[in-house]
Write a protein that holds these residues in place. Structure first.
Motif, mmCIF file in Angstrom:
data_model
loop_
_atom_site.group_PDB
_atom_site.id
_atom_site.type_symbol
_atom_site.label_atom_id
_atom_site.label_comp_id
_atom_site.label_asym_id
_atom_site.label_seq_id
_atom_site.Cartn_x
_atom_site.Cartn_y
_atom_site.Cartn_z
ATOM 1 N N LYS A 65 -48.619 -60.023 -61.209
ATOM 2 C CA LYS A 65 -49.500 -58.855 -61.237
ATOM 3 C C LYS A 65 -49.703 -58.371 -62.664
ATOM 4 O O LYS A 65 -50.814 -58.030 -63.057
ATOM 5 N N LYS A 66 -48.635 -58.367 -63.450
ATOM 6 C CA LYS A 66 -48.725 -57.907 -64.841
ATOM 7 C C LYS A 66 -49.584 -58.860 -65.663
ATOM 8 O O LYS A 66 -50.405 -58.441 -66.473
ATOM 9 N N THR A 67 -49.396 -60.161 -65.458
ATOM 10 C CA THR A 67 -50.161 -61.162 -66.203
ATOM 11 C C THR A 67 -51.639 -61.115 -65.845
ATOM 12 O O THR A 67 -52.501 -61.202 -66.716
ATOM 13 N N GLY A 71 -53.536 -55.738 -58.826
ATOM 14 C CA GLY A 71 -52.525 -55.340 -57.856
ATOM 15 C C GLY A 71 -52.133 -56.514 -56.994
ATOM 16 O O GLY A 71 -52.733 -57.586 -57.050
ATOM 17 N N GLY A 72 -51.129 -56.299 -56.175
ATOM 18 C CA GLY A 72 -50.686 -57.338 -55.272
ATOM 19 C C GLY A 72 -49.493 -56.871 -54.473
ATOM 20 O O GLY A 72 -49.004 -55.757 -54.659
ATOM 21 N N THR A 73 -49.007 -57.735 -53.585
ATOM 22 C CA THR A 73 -47.879 -57.390 -52.738
ATOM 23 C C THR A 73 -47.172 -58.652 -52.262
ATOM 24 O O THR A 73 -47.695 -59.752 -52.416
ATOM 25 N N ILE A 79 -46.897 -64.252 -51.424
ATOM 26 C CA ILE A 79 -47.318 -63.299 -52.449
ATOM 27 C C ILE A 79 -48.833 -63.207 -52.393
ATOM 28 O O ILE A 79 -49.518 -64.232 -52.377
ATOM 29 N N GLU A 80 -49.376 -61.981 -52.363
ATOM 30 C CA GLU A 80 -50.820 -61.767 -52.382
ATOM 31 C C GLU A 80 -51.184 -61.070 -53.684
ATOM 32 O O GLU A 80 -50.618 -60.029 -54.008
ATOM 33 N N ILE A 81 -52.135 -61.646 -54.426
ATOM 34 C CA ILE A 81 -52.624 -61.078 -55.678
ATOM 35 C C ILE A 81 -54.112 -60.798 -55.518
ATOM 36 O O ILE A 81 -54.867 -61.675 -55.090
ATOM 37 N N GLN A 82 -54.549 -59.593 -55.857
ATOM 38 C CA GLN A 82 -55.947 -59.220 -55.698
ATOM 39 C C GLN A 82 -56.819 -59.938 -56.717
ATOM 40 O O GLN A 82 -56.419 -60.163 -57.851
ATOM 41 N N GLY A 83 -58.043 -60.276 -56.297
ATOM 42 C CA GLY A 83 -58.999 -60.934 -57.171
ATOM 43 C C GLY A 83 -58.833 -62.444 -57.161
ATOM 44 O O GLY A 83 -57.940 -62.993 -56.528
ATOM 45 N N LYS A 85 -57.877 -65.043 -59.457
ATOM 46 C CA LYS A 85 -57.221 -65.384 -60.722
ATOM 47 C C LYS A 85 -56.403 -66.658 -60.560
ATOM 48 O O LYS A 85 -55.286 -66.755 -61.052
ATOM 49 N N ARG A 86 -56.964 -67.656 -59.867
ATOM 50 C CA ARG A 86 -56.193 -68.864 -59.550
ATOM 51 C C ARG A 86 -55.715 -69.612 -60.780
ATOM 52 O O ARG A 86 -54.586 -70.106 -60.810
ATOM 53 N N GLU A 87 -56.529 -69.719 -61.810
ATOM 54 C CA GLU A 87 -56.135 -70.478 -63.004
ATOM 55 C C GLU A 87 -55.000 -69.789 -63.757
ATOM 56 O O GLU A 87 -54.071 -70.444 -64.233
ATOM 57 N N VAL A 88 -55.059 -68.460 -63.850
ATOM 58 C CA VAL A 88 -53.992 -67.713 -64.527
ATOM 59 C C VAL A 88 -52.698 -67.841 -63.736
ATOM 60 O O VAL A 88 -51.622 -68.061 -64.306
ATOM 61 N N ILE A 89 -52.809 -67.732 -62.404
ATOM 62 C CA ILE A 89 -51.635 -67.857 -61.530
ATOM 63 C C ILE A 89 -51.032 -69.253 -61.654
ATOM 64 O O ILE A 89 -49.817 -69.414 -61.705
#
Length: 105
Positions: A65-67, A71-73, A79-83, A85-89
């Motif tokens: 989430k910080k990177t 937001g996420g949960t 793990i769910e990350i909003q948006g 951002k697959r490449e960053v993840i």
């Protein structure tokens, strides 16, 4: 006195029973998937198949989430990350030592 049905004792008060955490074993890949179903069209990236205990999942989710700056949960073992951002993840997970596999479109 090890009685699982015991809820309260006059000696020690309320009895807390520790439940063993069940962790699904990983197949060696972190499955990264983009989902919109059930979220009113909003995109969410879900990461599953990590095979980590919940405390480590929460730590990893916080780092993601910080990177990503979103937001996420943590839901269960996912793990769910909003948006989107697959490449960053993917970069973060590979630095953590996971092999990443994209699932779906």
């Amino acid at each position: 006195m090890d009685d699982d049905s015991l809820v309260y004792s006059t000696e020690s008060g309320r009895i807390q029973h520790k439940k063993a955490e069940v962790i699904t074993a990983s197949d060696g890949f972190a499955h990264v998937r983009r989902e919109t179903k059930g979220r009113k069209g909003k995109g969410v990236v879900t990461i599953s198949g990590l095979g980590l205990p919940s405390s480590e999942l929460k730590t990893l989710a916080k780092k993601l989430k910080k990177t990503c700056g979103t937001g996420g949960t943590v839901v269960g073992e996912t793990i769910e990350i909003q948006g989107d951002k697959r490449e960053v993840i993917k970069e973060v997970l590979e630095k953590e030592g996971f092999k990443v596999k994209f699932i779906g479109g």
